[in-house]
Design a protein around this motif. Structure first.
Motif, PDB file in Angstrom:
ATOM      1  N   ILE A  16      -3.445   3.871  -1.614  1.00 41.56           N
ATOM      2  CA  ILE A  16      -3.543   3.305  -2.869  1.00 41.56           C
ATOM      3  C   ILE A  16      -2.833   2.012  -3.009  1.00 41.56           C
ATOM      4  N   LYS A  17      -3.555   1.099  -3.571  1.00 42.06           N
ATOM      5  CA  LYS A  17      -3.061  -0.423  -3.533  1.00 42.06           C
ATOM      6  C   LYS A  17      -3.084  -0.402  -5.378  1.00 42.06           C
ATOM      7  N   GLU A  57      -1.810  -2.437  -8.759  1.00 45.92           N
ATOM      8  CA  GLU A  57      -1.660  -3.747  -9.280  1.00 45.92           C
ATOM      9  C   GLU A  57      -0.141  -3.926  -9.497  1.00 45.92           C
ATOM     10  N   ASP A 108       3.055  -5.287  -4.637  1.00 46.12           N
ATOM     11  CA  ASP A 108       2.602  -6.174  -3.573  1.00 46.12           C
ATOM     12  C   ASP A 108       3.561  -6.242  -2.469  1.00 46.12           C
ATOM     13  N   ILE A 138      -5.439   0.584 -10.327  1.00 48.41           N
ATOM     14  CA  ILE A 138      -5.778   0.481  -8.835  1.00 48.41           C
ATOM     15  C   ILE A 138      -6.680  -0.621  -8.589  1.00 48.41           C
ATOM     16  N   GLU A 139      -6.082  -1.189  -7.570  1.00 52.60           N
ATOM     17  CA  GLU A 139      -6.823  -2.036  -6.933  1.00 52.60           C
ATOM     18  C   GLU A 139      -7.763  -1.896  -5.768  1.00 52.60           C
ATOM     19  N   GLU A 140      -7.070  -0.688  -4.882  1.00 53.56           N
ATOM     20  CA  GLU A 140      -8.068  -0.205  -3.871  1.00 53.56           C
ATOM     21  C   GLU A 140      -7.752   1.198  -3.534  1.00 53.56           C
ATOM     22  N   VAL A 141      -8.372   1.866  -3.122  1.00 55.69           N
ATOM     23  CA  VAL A 141      -8.223   3.123  -2.592  1.00 55.69           C
ATOM     24  C   VAL A 141      -8.888   3.384  -0.970  1.00 55.69           C
ATOM     25  N   THR A 142      -8.401   3.679   0.148  1.00 56.31           N
ATOM     26  CA  THR A 142      -8.961   3.784   1.069  1.00 56.31           C
ATOM     27  C   THR A 142      -8.701   4.913   2.088  1.00 56.31           C
ATOM     28  N   GLU A 171      -9.672   4.493 -11.567  1.00 57.19           N
ATOM     29  CA  GLU A 171      -9.437   2.776 -11.783  1.00 57.19           C
ATOM     30  C   GLU A 171      -8.229   2.795 -12.326  1.00 57.19           C
ATOM     31  N   TYR A 223       0.793  -1.190  -0.138  1.00 61.13           N
ATOM     32  CA  TYR A 223       0.002  -0.098  -0.068  1.00 61.13           C
ATOM     33  C   TYR A 223       1.027   1.112   0.015  1.00 61.13           C
ATOM     34  N   MET A 280     -11.173   8.439  -4.861  1.00 59.81           N
ATOM     35  CA  MET A 280     -12.015   7.192  -4.721  1.00 59.81           C
ATOM     36  C   MET A 280     -12.509   6.748  -6.023  1.00 59.81           C
TER      37      MET A 280
END
Length: 166
Positions: A63-64, A66, A69, A51-55, A36, A19, A33
């Motif tokens: 931001i995670k 692709e 890892d 983008i796999e995830e935004v939190t 993509e 992350y 948010m």
């Protein structure tokens, strides 16, 4: 006008899954948010990531991406700027401008070109326009005392007070 714009910067990694902590240039995070994919740029390098995830995380975001890892892979992206199509950037209110749109604008005093914006420096209360003039580099506070009309389409900024260049 630029079709893409920088909206933030990768600060550092967070956790063991790759992350990334992000600093938003606008101070707002909602527009991240719905992203993509993003383009990361650093000097002469550019990479596109899905983008796999935004939190949300402690007033910022994580931001995670692709393919990122591990903290080691993420650390290689620290300091890279996040670029997106303009329509995915933070919404501007009346009288607000992206720094990128001010860069290169001609400075007009009484209708005459007297210089151009080379950069924008962030300071406490007002940003400063760094202006290249015939007499060298000058700094002008970006506020209504000194700046009149701003036309980002025609790349012009009206200077109201010429004495500030002395």
């Amino acid at each position: 006008m630029l079709k893409e714009i920088a909206i933030g910067r990768i600060r550092k990694t967070h956790g063991v899954k790759g992350y990334l902590k992000v600093m938003s240039f606008s101070g707002e995070y909602d527009h991240f948010m719905d992203l993509e994919k993003i383009t990361l740029k650093s000097k002469d390098q550019s990479k596109i990531f899905k983008i796999e995830e935004v939190t949300p995380f402690s007033g910022e975001i994580l931001i995670k991406l692709e393919g990122i890892d591990t903290p080691e892979k993420g650390k290689l992206l620290s300091g890279w700027d996040i670029w997106v199509p303009r329509e995915h950037a933070a919404h501007l209110e009346q009288g607000e401008f992206y720094h990128a749109d001010l860069h290169g604008c001609q400075i007009l005093l009484e209708g005459k070109v007297i210089g151009s914006v080379q950069s924008i420096l962030e300071s406490g209360s007002n940003d400063l326009l760094e202006i290249k003039t015939e007499k060298g580099m000058k700094l002008i506070p970006f506020n209504s005392v000194f700046i009149g009309g701003v036309d980002t389409e025609n790349k012009t900024i009206e200077l109201l007070e010429g004495w500030i260049l002395d």
